[in-house]
Design a protein around this motif. Structure first.
Motif, PDB file in Angstrom:
ATOM      1  N   ASP A  23      -5.904   1.042  -3.837  1.00  0.00           N
ATOM      2  CA  ASP A  23      -4.772   1.648  -3.123  1.00  0.00           C
ATOM      3  C   ASP A  23      -3.618   0.669  -2.944  1.00  0.00           C
TER       4      ASP A  23
ATOM      5  N   LYS B  99       0.874  -1.176   0.000  1.00  0.00           N
ATOM      6  CA  LYS B  99       0.000   0.000   0.000  1.00  0.00           C
ATOM      7  C   LYS B  99       0.910   1.224   0.000  1.00  0.00           C
ATOM      8  N   ASN B 100       0.751   2.055  -1.012  1.00  0.00           N
ATOM      9  CA  ASN B 100       1.617   3.225  -1.174  1.00  0.00           C
ATOM     10  C   ASN B 100       3.089   2.824  -1.173  1.00  0.00           C
TER      11      ASN B 100
END
Length: 253
Positions: free
Chosen positions: A87, A46-47
């Motif tokens: 995401d 995530k990110n």
């Protein structure tokens, strides 16, 4: 003149021999890379930050622990699972290739009458991954893990620089309050970020997915794994349904 020719031939032969040795040494020298491609292993991110490990089962499909996504779903109120997966992406450590998520499928609680929480999520990635150890969907009579079997847990921990971790484990018996047809247990170990990672047998076959820690009989802390042999039929049925729904040839029986 004859001497010159002999010397020329001698140095040509010497050059060819030395060249072969150098060439052979160059190609057989082991790589010093710390992030080699690992069979089965991948990272749910995530990110661009590692949150969970995952296991490759097919060029386009991956298994991981369901709580890796449900924790975010519960935390980010108002978002659907489709919003959550946008995401996230999948990183094949060693190749550096990233794949976005096309679909996420949770294990059905009541699939074929089973009502046990197995903490499994099935991921469809966009595109075909090049790093695939083998296709587990073509395997019949999937191996059932027995007590006392020696296995290896694989995955990546948080804040480890994505350095692969391997742990040799032995399957425990008579220690879990969970039904042994659905899960198997090993001794507990510290491994934040390894949830969803693969566990393999001595032949390198994927036999389980790490779901987390639990409490067994006599309040003994254990590590719980979902058996691939238990969810194998479910995996096939979900992928078949997904493919047929999109009018893609159904190839798994």
């Amino acid at each position: 003149m004859k001497l010159h020719m002999k010397l020329l031939v001698f140095f040509c032969v010497l050059y060819l021999l030395c060249g072969r040795v150098i060439s052979k040494d160059k190609h057989t020298r082991p790589s010093t890379s710390t992030h080699k491609p690992e069979p089965h292993q991948c990272s749910v991110q995530k990110n661009k930050q590692h949150i969970c490990s995952c296991a490759i089962i097919h060029q386009e499909w991956i298994l991981t622990a369901n709580h890796c996504f449900m924790d975010y779903l519960n935390f980010e109120n108002g978002k659907s699972i489709n919003n959550i997966i946008q995401d996230h992406d999948i990183l094949l450590v060693g190749t550096g290739k990233r794949y976005s998520l096309e679909a996420y499928i949770q294990y059905d609680q009541n699939f074929m009458g089973y009502r046990y929480q197995v903490d499994i999520g099935l991921i469809k990635v966009n595109g075909a991954m090049s790093l695939v150890p083998y296709n587990i969907l073509n395997i019949c009579n999937y191996p059932f893990v027995q007590p006392d079997m020696q296995l290896v847990a694989k995955g990546y921990q948080w804040n480890s620089g994505l350095k692969p971790r391997e742990l040799s484990l032995k399957v425990l018996k008579n220690v879990s309050t969970f039904d042994s047809n659905f899960h198997f247990c090993t001794k507990n170990f510290e491994g934040q970020g390894m949830s969803g990672g693969p566990i393999v047998d001595g032949n390198g076959r994927l036999v389980g997915i790490l779901r987390g820690s639990g409490t067994g009989i006599n309040n003994k802390k254990v590590k719980l794994f979902t058996r691939i042999s238990h969810i194998h039929t479910w995996i096939k049925s979900k992928i078949n349904y997904y493919r047929c729904e999109r009018q893609i040839c159904c190839i798994f029986s």
